[in-house]
Design an enzyme around this catalytic site. Structure first.
Site, PDB file in Angstrom:
ATOM      1  CG  HIS A 149     -93.394 -50.586 -17.831  1.00 56.83           C
ATOM      2  ND1 HIS A 149     -94.062 -49.832 -18.772  1.00 56.83           N
ATOM      3  CD2 HIS A 149     -93.393 -51.861 -18.288  1.00 56.83           C
ATOM      4  CE1 HIS A 149     -94.456 -50.619 -19.760  1.00 56.83           C
ATOM      5  NE2 HIS A 149     -94.063 -51.854 -19.485  1.00 56.83           N
TER       6      HIS A 149
ATOM      7  CB  SER B 154     -96.096 -53.913 -17.836  1.00 62.20           C
ATOM      8  OG  SER B 154     -96.424 -55.286 -17.927  1.00 62.20           O
TER       9      SER B 154
ATOM     10  CE  LYS C 136     -91.973 -51.242 -21.931  1.00 65.54           C
ATOM     11  NZ  LYS C 136     -91.090 -52.195 -22.630  1.00 65.54           N
TER      12      LYS C 136
END
Length: 392
Positions: free
Chosen positions: A208, A180, A239
Site C-alpha cells: 500500500h 492496510s 494496487k
C-alpha cells in the site's frame, strides 16, 4: 456421504454475527464510479490509488503485447516462461526502487510467501509487527523459523525482542510500509536503526506504499531516505500500479537464490505478456510525473480532515486509507449497508480481518476522485452516521 455440516454451521454463525458477505459482482470497469445491479455507485473501496487501471498508455501497451507475444507465456519462468518483456520489467523495477535486482511473482501475497519461506530456516528468527498483512503471517507459517511478535509500532518492545534473539543465525524484522487496515505508516527509520544496532535484516512490504509514498511512488524506503539500509522491499503491481502481480526488490544474490528456492516462483506460470507490458508502462507513467500522486494526497488530506470534523474516529490514518471505526461487527456492516443505500460503496471490515471490537468501514481515496465525489461521500457519511447513532 461427505458431510459439510461443520462448514454450514460456521457460515451460519457468520451470518448471525453480521460478518457474512457474498461476492459483489460489478458490471463496469474499475473506476471512481462503478455499476452494480444496474446502479451507479461511488467507489470508495478500490486499491486503484492512481486510476491507472484505465490509463490509455497502459491499455495500449497491453494490446501491443498481445499482438506481439500472444495471450500467455506458456510456462513457468525457469523453463520457457521468461520472455524478454519479463526481464525488462525486472530491470525497470530494480532501477525504480534503487536496488541491484528485482524478481516478479504472480501476486504480492505469493511474493511474501515465496521470500519468507525461502530465506528463513530453523536457526533463524522472524520478528513481525502484530498488524502485518495476512500474506506475511502465512509466509512466516510456512517456515521453521522461530517467531516473535512486537506490539504495533512499539519500538521499545522491538528492541527488547532483538536483545532476546541474540543467539539466532539470522534475525529478520518484518513490517508493512503502510498498514492496510489502519492507513498508518511504519516508523521505518527507527526500525532500521534498531536493526543496524542488533545486526538484523529489515524486510518491508510496500503493497500500500508502492505508487503512494516516496518520490514518484517509489515506496516507504524512498519516503524516508533509507536507500541501501532496507534489505528486502516487497511491492505489489496490483494496487497503485493498476495491473496484477508482486515483486521483491533486493540484492542480486537474493534474487538468484529465490529463483532456485521460492516455490510460488518455481511452480507458477509467469505473468501474461500483456500484464508485464502494462506494468512496464505504469512505471514509465510514474517516472514521468508525480501529478497523480500529488492529487491523491490532496484528496486524502481533504477527505480525512472532513471525516474527522464530522466526529468520526479515523484511528491512526495518515494515508489515503481512511477507516471509520465503528466497533461491533453487525453495526459495522449495517453502516456499510446504509452507505450503499446512499450510493456509496465502502466495504465494512470485521473480525477475523480485524479485532472483534475494531470493526470499521474502510474508505480508500484515489487520485480519480473529484472534490464533488468526496463531498457526496461526506454527506452520505453524515446521514448514515446519524441514522445509526454514530453521530450526535
Amino acid at each position: 456421504m461427505v458431510n459439510w455440516n461443520s462448514l454450514r454451521d460456521e457460515l451460519e454463525q457468520a451470518k448471525q454475527e453480521g460478518r457474512y458477505r457474498p461476492l459483489t459482482v460489478w458490471e463496469s470497469r474499475s473506476g471512481t464510479w462503478m455499476t452494480l445491479n444496474g446502479r451507479r455507485l461511488l467507489q470508495m473501496s478500490s486499491n486503484n490509488y492512481l486510476g491507472l487501471t484505465d490509463h490509455p498508455d497502459l491499455k495500449e501497451a497491453a494490446i501491443r503485447a498481445i499482438e506481439q507475444y500472444g495471450v500467455g507465456s506458456g510456462s513457468v519462468r525457469t523453463i520457457t516462461g521468461t520472455l524478454d518483456i519479463h526481464d525488462r520489467l525486472e530491470q525497470e523495477l530494480a532501477q525504480f526502487k534503487g536496488t541491484e535486482a528485482a524478481l516478479v511473482f504472480q501476486s504480492g501475497f505469493t511474493t511474501n510467501q515465496g521470500v519468507l519461506s525461502s530465506i528463513l530456516g530453523p536457526d533463524d528468527v522472524v520478528i513481525s509487527d502484530e498488524l502485518n498483512h495476512a500474506s506475511i503471517i502465512d509466509g512466516i507459517r510456512l517456515t521453521k523459523a522461530h517467531r516473535k511478535i512486537f506490539a504495533h509500532k512499539d519500538m521499545d518492545q522491538l528492541e527488547a525482542v532483538l536483545k532476546e534473539s541474540a543467539g539466532f543465525k539470522k534475525r529478520v524484522v518484518v513490517t508493512d510500509g503502510v498498514f492496510s487496515m489502519d492507513g498508518d505508516i511504519a516508523p521505518l527509520p527507527n526500525i532500521v536503526e534498531l536493526a543496524e544496532k542488533y545486526d538484523a535484516f529489515v524486510y518491508v512490504d510496500d503493497a500500500h506504499a508502492s505508487g503512494v509514498l516516496g518520490k514518484n511512488g517509489k515506496g516507504s524506503t524512498d519516503h524516508f531516505g533509507l536507500h541501501g539500509r532496507v534489505h528486502i522491499q516487497v511491492g505489489t503491481l496490483s494496487k497503485a500500479v493498476g495491473a496484477v502481480g508482486g515483486y521483491v526488490a533486493c540484492g542480486q544474490v537474493l534474487k538468484d537464490y529465490l529463483i532456485h528456492k521460492a516455490r510460488p516462483f518455481l511452480f507458477s506460470t509467469s505473468q501474461t505478456p500483456a500484464v508485464a507490458a502494462t506494468c512496464l508502462a505504469a512505471i514509465q507513467v510514474l517516472k514521468q510525473s508525480d501529478e497523480l500522486i500529488k492529487k491523491l494526497w490532496a484528496n486524502a488530506s481533504y477527505f480525512r480532515s472532513k471525516v474527522q470534523e464530522l466526529g468520526f474516529d479515523t484511528g491512526g490514518s495518515e494515508t489515503p486509507i481512511v477507516p471509520v471505526i465503528v466497533g461491533d461487527p453487525a453495526k459495522t456492516m449495517r453502516f456499510s449497508d446504509l452507505l450503499l443505500e446512499e450510493g456509496i460503496f465502502a466495504q465494512g471490515i470485521v473480525y477475523p480481518t480485524v479485532a472483534m471490537d475494531k470493526g470499521r468501514v474502510r474508505f480508500i481515496v484515489t487520485a480519480g476522485h473529484t472534490q464533488e465525489d468526496l463531498d457526496f461521500a461526506l454527506n452520505a457519511l453524515e446521514r448514515a452516521g446519524k441514522q445509526l447513532g454514530l453521530l450526535g
